[in-house]
Write a protein that holds these residues in place. Structure first.
Motif, short mmCIF file in Angstrom:
data_model
loop_
_atom_site.label_atom_id
_atom_site.label_comp_id
_atom_site.label_asym_id
_atom_site.label_seq_id
_atom_site.Cartn_x
_atom_site.Cartn_y
_atom_site.Cartn_z
N LEU A 1 -16.77 7.45 -7.06
CA LEU A 1 -15.58 6.70 -6.54
C LEU A 1 -14.45 6.25 -7.71
O LEU A 1 -14.93 5.98 -8.65
CB LEU A 1 -16.21 5.21 -5.81
CG LEU A 1 -15.10 4.39 -4.96
CD1 LEU A 1 -15.19 5.15 -3.79
CD2 LEU A 1 -15.69 3.03 -4.74
N ARG A 2 -13.27 6.45 -7.36
CA ARG A 2 -12.33 6.46 -8.37
C ARG A 2 -10.85 6.52 -7.69
O ARG A 2 -10.53 7.08 -6.96
CB ARG A 2 -12.39 7.33 -9.44
CG ARG A 2 -12.10 8.80 -9.06
CD ARG A 2 -12.16 9.86 -10.22
NE ARG A 2 -13.29 9.76 -11.03
CZ ARG A 2 -13.56 10.08 -12.09
NH1 ARG A 2 -12.47 10.34 -12.98
NH2 ARG A 2 -14.76 10.18 -12.63
N TRP A 3 -10.00 5.15 -8.22
CA TRP A 3 -8.64 5.12 -7.90
C TRP A 3 -7.97 4.10 -8.93
O TRP A 3 -8.87 3.23 -9.53
CB TRP A 3 -8.64 4.70 -6.31
CG TRP A 3 -8.95 3.36 -6.12
CD1 TRP A 3 -8.62 1.91 -6.47
CD2 TRP A 3 -10.12 3.13 -5.48
NE1 TRP A 3 -9.56 1.15 -5.86
CE2 TRP A 3 -10.36 1.82 -5.13
CE3 TRP A 3 -10.96 3.86 -4.50
CZ2 TRP A 3 -11.40 1.14 -4.20
CZ3 TRP A 3 -11.71 3.71 -3.26
CH2 TRP A 3 -11.99 2.00 -3.35
N GLY A 4 -6.96 4.40 -9.13
CA GLY A 4 -5.86 3.38 -9.85
C GLY A 4 -6.09 3.58 -11.36
O GLY A 4 -5.84 2.72 -12.18
N MET A 5 -6.82 4.62 -11.74
CA MET A 5 -6.94 4.85 -13.39
C MET A 5 -6.79 6.33 -13.46
O MET A 5 -6.79 7.09 -12.65
CB MET A 5 -8.41 4.75 -13.57
CG MET A 5 -8.86 3.28 -13.81
SD MET A 5 -10.61 3.31 -14.47
CE MET A 5 -10.81 1.34 -14.47
#
Length: 330
Positions: free
Chosen positions: A326-330
């Motif tokens: 899960l990944r977002w905003g980086m």
């Protein structure tokens, strides 16, 4: 069996070696079965540790990293990790600000995390625990006393992880994790049983043309079997089961989760039906996540999780995250 494995006995170790090779930002102890974010311990930060039986990937190892877990302990397939793993993980990530154990409500997990908390405290580590028990399908099961922990685990780990990354103290991170669990409800449906590596055959018999309503994530059957239903009919049943247990007054986070073998094409179509039912029931949706996140090996099917949120929980959900799963905003 037609499976992409060497031998059943080494499936977990082989997967951990592959995880380590793909994600150098993680420290993966294959022998002791502990996955730690490489920058741990982070000074002044509450650490989050979770874990459970393998076979639910990306839960939990895939959620180790900034914005979520500090460490995860994978057990054998559908088998709780042992207390030594949890204590080792806690010691590796504790910065002195305390450690929060996030535990799905399955008997083995609960007993072993309880024992690990006592052992960790004996070593001077402050530990708090939060139990995830969001499944509305059954009150008790073969694996639990009380409701099972399923899709809400992702919500708890993400939102509490963001709170910890903001530098909140242990008591506040624990309170937020409890709030997320209390605000969450889930219901799952299987179109096929899963096949464990040790058994080599489906965990329960599901004849062609039938489906299982209210399944758990360990290959256990559900509470009711019916003739095959359309995506819209399944959405009606699953969402209404959740809303009958808790009708939210505020907007919700929605997780449309695949059980491992359902294509994204079908999951997005199912999400359209879930959104239709929520709209018909007057439930406002703040954010939606669709994909395979809390799985049951090769089971076909899906689960729906709703979490009622306020402004703070939504802000923490939207906060940056960088993990394998899960990944977002980086």
């Amino acid at each position: 069996m037609r499976m992409l494995i060497n031998v059943p006995e080494t499936v977990v170790a082989d997967a951990l070696r592959g995880l380590a090779a793909a994600h150098p930002e993680l420290t993966v102890d294959v022998e002791n079965r502990v996955i730690v974010r490489r920058d741990a311990p982070v000074a002044g930060k509450v650490a989050l540790v979770s874990g459970g039986g393998s076979g639910h990937e990306p839960l939990h190892g895939g959620f180790v990293g900034p914005g979520m877990l500090s460490a995860a302990c994978p057990g054998e397939v559908f088998t709780s990790p042992v207390p030594d793993q949890m204590v080792r993980a806690a010691a590796a990530v504790d910065s002195g600000a305390g450690v929060l154990f996030i535990v799905k409500n399955y008997t083995g997990d609960v007993l072993n995390f309880d024992m690990a908390a006592e052992l960790a405290e004996d070593e001077g580590i402050q530990v708090a625990k939060v139990l995830v028990d969001d499944d509305v399908a059954v009150t008790d099961s073969l694996y639990t006393a009380g409701r099972r922990g399923t899709g809400a685990t992702l919500f708890v780990e993400k939102i509490a992880g963001a709170a910890a990354d903001e530098g909140m103290p242990l008591e506040r991170v624990e309170a937020i994790a409890r709030q997320v669990n209390e605000n969450s409800r889930s219901f799952g449906v299987a179109l096929s049983a899963c096949t464990t590596y040790a058994k080599g055959s489906p965990t329960f018999d599901l004849p062609s043309g039938e489906l299982e309503l209210g399944i758990g994530i360990h290959g256990e059957p559900g509470r009711e079997r019916r003739a095959m239903m359309t995506s819209g009919e399944i959405a009606d049943f699953a969402v209404n089961a959740v809303l009958e247990d808790r009708l939210p007054r505020n907007p919700v986070l929605v997780l449309v989760n695949g059980m491992g073998a359902t294509p994204l094409l079908e999951l997005y179509g199912f999400n359209a039906e879930v959104q239709r039912v929520l709209g018909d029931r007057g439930v406002a949706v703040a954010r939606t996540l669709v994909g395979n996140y809390v799985t049951s090996l090769d089971m076909a099917g899906a689960s729906v999780t709703l979490c009622e949120i306020d402004e703070e929980l939504l802000r923490l959900w939207d906060a940056p995250v960088r993990t394998a799963g899960l990944r977002w905003g980086m």
